[in-house]
Each structure stands twice: as structure tokens, then as C-alpha cells.
Enzyme design. Structure first.
Site, PDB file in Angstrom:
ATOM      1  N   ASP A 271       0.869  -1.160   0.000  1.00  0.00           N
ATOM      2  CA  ASP A 271       0.000   0.000   0.000  1.00  0.00           C
ATOM      3  C   ASP A 271       0.915   1.222   0.000  1.00  0.00           C
ATOM      4  O   ASP A 271       2.080   1.167   0.401  1.00  0.00           O
ATOM      5  CB  ASP A 271      -0.985   0.011   1.166  1.00  0.00           C
ATOM      6  CG  ASP A 271      -2.181   0.910   0.831  1.00  0.00           C
ATOM      7  OD1 ASP A 271      -2.078   1.706  -0.115  1.00  0.00           O
ATOM      8  OD2 ASP A 271      -3.211   0.830   1.516  1.00  0.00           O
TER       9      ASP A 271
HETATM   10  C1  BGC Z   1      -4.968   3.280  -0.401  1.00  0.00           C
HETATM   11  C2  BGC Z   1      -5.008   2.281  -1.537  1.00  0.00           C
HETATM   12  C3  BGC Z   1      -4.761   2.978  -2.842  1.00  0.00           C
HETATM   13  C4  BGC Z   1      -3.451   3.730  -2.787  1.00  0.00           C
HETATM   14  C5  BGC Z   1      -3.137   4.509  -4.038  1.00  0.00           C
HETATM   15  C6  BGC Z   1      -3.698   4.109  -0.437  1.00  0.00           C
HETATM   16  O1  BGC Z   1      -3.729   5.122   0.515  1.00  0.00           O
HETATM   17  O2  BGC Z   1      -5.067   2.612   0.837  1.00  0.00           O
HETATM   18  O3  BGC Z   1      -6.246   1.615  -1.564  1.00  0.00           O
HETATM   19  O4  BGC Z   1      -4.754   2.054  -3.897  1.00  0.00           O
HETATM   20  O5  BGC Z   1      -3.513   4.659  -1.710  1.00  0.00           O
HETATM   21  O6  BGC Z   1      -3.990   5.575  -4.184  1.00  0.00           O
END
Ligand code: BGC
Length: 699
Positions: free
Chosen positions: A260
């Protein structure tokens, strides 16, 4: 792209894939020739080239731009880059892509085939702009409706989640790689970067992981995103048990794991099974040096790169896109967004058949509420999508209402004396209300978690005022999760839950209000009467425990009655179900038993019903849910029509996870199978006997 790059890519497309081998022709499949090709490419890469493929190249500011997020390939070897975008409700990086209803709305359709088509459309739109990995679906189990990202997932039940995970992945992967997320037990926003979630192994294996396993085994997911939080003391992005032992070990996952974003990578990530740091190198900045010094074995890097190159070859990411930008927000995709909004809306109350509204007998309708003409398609977090236009509920109603009906509109959440008079004079009043990005959403910057599950006092007062002035009050409710409503739902005649219905939502709402379409959604989550019916939601502590029971299983065990039960939803027609039959009364491990019922449309409108099968485990050696969903099927019936609906239940799905044996234990029991139309309306039952001693297997 310059000409040389293009030439290299086209040339490599002839040699990268292994379409000459029969076994390998199918997209996503592997074969010896492909694996040999991966090995050969790996052997031709320098260490620097390998390590460079393990981090993205996008800085945080780039995350809000209009270009997909890049992870380099190796141009000289014809290995294409990854180009990524969020996310679950459409292609986030591109202005003008289709904004589908949020995932919880799609989960409420109980129609995985529809979700497969949505996934395909999302994949098509991403591929058209040069992207090749969509950071979706979100398949975290909604342990508690307070989670700020409730809207992004499909619901509270692991079986429903699994079916939708598989459907979404299969649809997406017709065009791009899917990225089910966030692995695992990620369902609190406020503390998401730091909270440690403790789960006993049965709870982890039975409640929080099976949808990921289904996404991998049945969906063929090419990648997985690890979560920010930690599980049982180790951050998910460096969690050896989750990544190495379970995902890559027990499940034999041959794809890659990405972090993540920004805060999801940790010092032991690479060694413990994280293959790719996103969105740019931070922890992995020192990886090259660590390999050179022997601190991190080169095999770790080889394994990570092998996994990524394998997926690039299997999905032929080096080939030109089969679709162009004409597919973006095409008529077909907009129609699909409208269909998904219709099918995911849930009719929760309909006294005296208030709905559908008959345009031939009405003369005056009032539409009331600040949200009636507002763009309200979900939170402003990572799943945000920027469509070219949004049809508001008011616009949808205006377009459908017809010439003979006067439409009054009051666009505020308060009624002055004129407003009250307008409401009193109407034949029916439609109040559009609910939640917005200011009430719930991802992260700390946005609204985050929702601690109070009710509507704001102003919105409650509006509903009460309208209902006090007009007996024919209909509420169209927007929001991404369960809303408590004991203070106003008894006062109204009809309630339609439309979630965040996407850019075509206004038309979908009008279709349903005027009976152009018939509601067929069912709740994918429990709507409790009050917070105290649910397990505790603690978004302040840095250490929380997730118990085995939540959602309908929790209420069933405690014998409490929700406002609206999991699986509940009304229709404009009525159905009867009868003639439950099983393909066999006795079964063993590995069998798939088929249960059939006759479903009869006893009303006068065409409509769809969702037949649901729940299992009970009398005499089990361990504590089980009172009953839990193990199968469902949606059937469309004309008035008077009867169809036989069949639901297959793999007997292995009745096993529990035996922690002492480290495997799934199938007990010899007389399992009770209950069939009906919601978790609290199960009129038909039969017994399935699994013979013999318990058997244990690892999967
Ligand atoms: C989120 C993800 C997301 C990523 C990119 C993160 O903060 O938890 O679900 O894909 O950001 O935007």
C-alpha cells in the site's frame, strides 16, 4: 513513445509471449515455454535493472495527476512497465472515465455476473489510456459499518465477498491486471498506518482471508496489495505469515505483492515477501546496497522480479492496447453504470405500495433535500473518479416525470412556510438525503471513520417535517454503509437505499421510483437498530482484536433484531419459493451438492429475486455461526413465471479451520441447509449428511 521504443516493443511482442505453445495461448495462463522465457530474461538483467523494477517512480504529487503510476520495465529487453491506477469505482487517474456505483452498491446487486461486466469495462477503460494494473477490487471484510471505506468493499460476508472478488478479478483481467486489496484485516481508517489487529488463526483463516484465496485460486489474481496495518504483531507489508507462509506458501500464489502506498513498506518487506514498493522507492532505496552487501539474498530479488515479469508475459502487457479511448464513458459503459445502480439499489420499506409512483395518476410531486441536486458519488479518497458529468437525482426525476406532472423542488435541508405548503400540496414527496464525503471516507484528511451511524440532526428533522406534512413520504437514501434510522423510518412510507450510485445514478433512481425498473438489490450488510447491537469499533487504540463474530453472525448469536437484516430487500412484485430438493442427501469431501427450489413470481410485475442458502452446524465440535451464507442465485421472472433455481455448495466449504492440525477440518455431521430470501427469512430447510470421520486438508 519514440519510434525506437515502439519498434522494440513490437519486436519483443513476437518473442515475449509464448503463443506458439498450445498450453500458453490463453491469457493469464502459464506453460513451460513461458517460464523458460522468464528465466532467460532474468538471466539477461543486471542486478541494477532487477532492483529498479521493484519500486514505482511516482512521487506523491503525481498521484493526483492524470498519468498512470509507473513501475519501470527493462526497455532494452522489451519488458514493459506497469502503469497503474486506482481503483474500485472506475479509472481514477483519467478525467472523464465512467464513475460506476461504489462497490458496496454493486455488492448489493448480489449479481457477480454484473460485477464481472463492470470489471471488464473498468479494465477496458484503463487499457485504453495505456494503463495495465487497476488497484481494485477492495475485498476487506466490513467488520463494522463505521469503517470510513465501507463504500469501497462488497459487504460483511466472506462468501459474498469471495464471489464478487472472483467476478471483479476475472472481468478486469480480460484487459489489465487486477490488484485485490488490502491484505489483510484492514478496516479502520484513523489508525490505519499503525494499528495492530490481533486475530486468532480460525478467525483469520475463516473470516478475513477466504475472499483473497478465492481471488487467487478462482479469479487468478495477478497481484495483491498488502495493507498498512499490522496483523498479529507484524506490519502486513512485511508479514511473513501472511505473505510467505499463507499467500505464497499454502495458496501457491505465483503473482506479485505490492505495498500500500507510501507508508506500507518496512525494513523486512523484501525478505518477507513484498515484491514491489509503491509509489516510489523509499525503503527499497537501500535494497541494491543490501543485496550487494549480502544482507538481502539476491534470490529474494530474483523471486520478486520473476513474479512480475511472469505476469507481464502471461497477460501480454507488451502488446498494443486492443481498445482505444473511444471506450471511455461509451454509451455501453454508461448503460452498464445505470444498470449497476438500478440492480444495487435496495427497497427497504414500501407501505401501501407507495412505490412505484404512477405517472398517469399523479399531478404534483415535490423533490426535497440538499442532496437531491448534488453530485454525490462517493468519498474523495483514492477511489475517487472524475466523470465528465453526473446525473443528479433531481435531473433523473425531471427527465422521467413526464409532461402531465408538476415537479416542485426544494433544494435545502430545512423547510420554511412556503416549503411546508409545497410539501403539503404534493401527491407524493421524495426526500433525497443521506451521507456525503464529509461524513465518511478514506484516511485522515477526509472524513475518515463514522462513529455515529445516524444522519445529521438537520437531515433527520427534514425527514420528520416532511413526513409530518405529507403522508406519502418517500426517502431516497445515499451513503456508503449502514445508517441507523429508528428516529425517522417509522414515519415514512417508502425507503430506497441507493448508496453512492455513480454518474448515472439519477436516471437509475428515476427508473426505480417510477417503476420503469423493479428493485432487486439485497443488503450486503446488516442495518442495525443502534450501535450497541454491533461489536466495539475502536479507532483510537493501536491494538485491537477482531473476534470471530461480526455482522449478521454477531446479531444472530446474540438473538438481537436488526432494523434491516443482511440479505433483505423488497420488490414491486412478490415471490414464493417451494420444492426444495438436493442432488444428494449424503456427501463426502470434494462433492458439490446442488440444491434447487422453484421460484414463482406471484405478483403482476416482472422482477428479480435473490435466493440465499445458509448453513447451520448442529453438533459441531467448535463454535460456529448460527447460520452462514454458502450460496445464492439471482433469478429474473416475468409475472406468473416459475423457474427452478439451483445453488451448488462445495462440501469443502463446510469445513472449519482446525488450528491444532493446521488445516481445514470437514466434520461428519448432519448439516442443516436453509433457503430463503434473506438471512432472517428462510422458510425451506433440508439436511445434508457428511459421512465418516473428520478429514483435514490444507488449502
Ligand atoms: C490506499 C489504496 C490505494 C493507494 C493509491 C492508499 O492510501 O489505501 O487503496 O490504492 O492509496 O492511491
Amino acid at each position: 513513445m519514440n519510434r525506437l521504443t515502439l519498434a522494440l516493443i513490437l519486436l519483443s511482442s513476437l518473442t515475449l509471449g509464448c503463443t506458439s505453445s498450445d498450453e500458453c495461448v490463453e491469457l493469464g495462463s502459464t506453460c513451460a515455454a513461458l517460464e523458460e522465457r522468464v528465466d532467460q530474461l532474468l538471466s539477461e538483467m543486471t542486478l541494477e535493472e532487477k532492483v529498479a523494477q521493484m519500486s514505482g517512480t511516482t512521487y506523491i504529487s503525481g498521484l493526483y495527476g492524470t498519468e498512470p503510476w509507473n513501475v519501470p520495465g527493462v526497455e532494452r529487453l522489451g519488458i514493459p512497465p506497469f502503469e497503474m491506477s486506482d481503483g474500485p469505482r472506475g479509472v481514477g487517474v483519467h478525467d472523464g472515465s465512467t464513475a460506476f456505483p461504489v462497490a458496496i452498491a454493486r455488492g448489493a446487486s448480489w449479481d457477480p455476473e454484473l460485477e464481472r461486466r463492470v470489471g471488464e469495462a473498468q479494465g477496458r477503460e484503463l487499457r485504453a489510456i495505456g494503463g495495465n494494473v487497476l488497484l481494485a477490487p477492495t475485498i476487506n471484510n466490513l467488520r463494522h459499518p463505521s469503517w470510513g471505506r465501507s463504500q469501497e468493499t462488497y459487504g460483511e460476508d466472506v462468501h459474498l465477498l469471495s464471489r464478487f472478488a472472483v467476478a471483479s478479478v476475472q472481468g478486469l483481467q480480460q484487459y489489465v491486471l487486477a490488484n485485490p486489496k488490502h491484505f489483510a484485516a484492514n478496516s479502520i481508517e484513523r489508525t490505519r498506518f499503525r494499528v495492530d489487529v490481533s486475530l486468532d488463526e480460525r478467525t483469520l483463516r475463516e473470516i478475513y482471508l477466504p475472499q483473497f484465496r478465492a481471488a487467487v485460486h478462482e479469479g487468478g489474481a495477478a497481484s495483491i496489495m498488502s495493507a498498512y496495518n499490522s496483523v498479529n504483531g507484524q506490519f502486513c507489508g512485511e508479514n511473513e505469515v501472511l505473505l510467505r507462509e499463507i499467500l505464497k506458501g499454502d495458496w501457491a500464489f505465483d503473482g506479485f505483492v505490492l505495498s500500500d502506498f507510501t507508508l506500507g513498506t518496512h525494513p523486512n518487506s523484501a525478505v518477507n515477501g513484498l515484491d514491489l514498493e509503491m509509489p516510489t522507492a523509499n525503503v527499497f532505496r537501500s535494497l541494491l546496497e543490501q543485496v550487494r552487501s549480502g544482507e538481502v539474498p539476491e534470490e529474494v530479488v530474483d523471486d520478486a522480479v520473476r513474479r512480475m515479469v511472469r505476469k507481464k508475459l502471461q497477460y501480454r502487457l507488451n502488446e498494443p492496447s486492443p481498445v482505444d479511448e473511444g471506450v471511455i464513458a461509451s454509451d455501453e459503459h454508461l448503460a452498464l453504470a445505470r444498470e449497476a445502480a438500478v440492480d444495487g439499489s435496495v427497497l427497504l420499506k414500501n407501505e401501501s405500495s407507495t412505490l412505484p409512483l404512477d405517472r398517469s395518476t399523479l399531478t404534483r410531486i415535490a423533490v426535497v433535500g440538499e442532496l437531491a441536486d448534488a453530485i454525490n458519488i462517493g468519498d474523495n479518497g483514492s477511489s475517487n473518479v472524475r466523470p465528465a458529468f453526473v446525473v443528479t437525482p433531481l435531473e433523473g426525476i425531471q427527465a422521467a416525470v413526464g409532461d402531465g406532472v408538476t415537479l416542485d423542488f426544494i433544494g435545502s435541508d430545512g423547510l420554511d412556510s412556503d416549503g411546508l405548503a409545497t410539501v403539503e400540496a404534493a401527491d407524493a414527496v421524495i426526500v433525497v438525503t443521506g451521507l456525503t464525503f464529509e461524513d465518511e471516507g478514506e484516511g485522515l484528511i477526509g472524513a475518515g471513520d463514522r462513529i455515529d451511524l445516524g444522519l445529521s440532526p438537520e437531515r433527520v428533522a427534514l425527514i420528520q417535517a416532511v413526513a409530518g406534512a405529507n403522508t406519502r413520504t418517500i426517502v431516497v437514501l445515499e451513503g456508503g454503509g449502514a445508517i441507523t434510522m429508528g428516529d425517522w423510518v417509522p414515519d415514512i412510507e417508502a425507503l430506497l437505499m441507493v448508496w453512492y450510485p455513480g454518474q448515472m445514478g439519477g436516471h437509475a433512481i428515476a427508473d426505480l421510483l417510477f417503476g420503469i425498473a423493479n428493485p432487486s438489490g439485497k443488503l450486503p450488510i446488516t442495518f442495525p437498530v443502534s450501535l450497541d447491537q454491533l461489536p466495539e469499533f475502536d479507532n483510537e487504540s493501536l491494538a485491537v482484536t477482531y473476534d470471530y463474530f461480526h455482522g449478521y453472525r454477531y446479531l444472530d448469536r446474540n438473538g438481537t433484531n436488526p432494523e434491516f437484516a443482511f440479505g433483505f430487500g423488497l420488490s414491486y412484485t412478490t415471490f414464493s419459493i417451494s420444492n426444495l430438493e438436493a442432488s444428494q442427501a449424503q456427501a463426502s469431501a470434494g462433492d458439490v451438492v446442488r440444491f434447487s427450489v422453484d421460484v414463482h413470481n406471484t405478483g403482476s410485475a416482472a422482477g428479480a429475486e435473490v435466493i440465499q442458502l445458509y448453513v447451520s452446524y448442529p453438533g459441531s465440535a467448535v463454535e460456529r455461526a448460527e447460520r452462514e451464507l454458502k450460496g445464492f442465485a439471482k433469478v429474473v421472472l416475468e409475472p406468473g413465471e416459475t423457474q427452478t433455481v439451483e445453488i451448488g455448495v462445495p462440501v469443502n466449504d463446510l469445513a472449519y479451520y482446525d488450528t491444532s492440525e493446521g488445516g481445514w477440518a470437514l466434520e461428519g455431521l448432519a448439516y442443516e441447509m436453509h433457503i430463503g430470501t434473506s438471512s432472517r427469512d428462510l422458510p425451506l430447510s433440508t439436511t445434508l449428511t457428511v459421512q465418516g470421520q473428520r478429514s483435514v486438508s490444507v488449502y
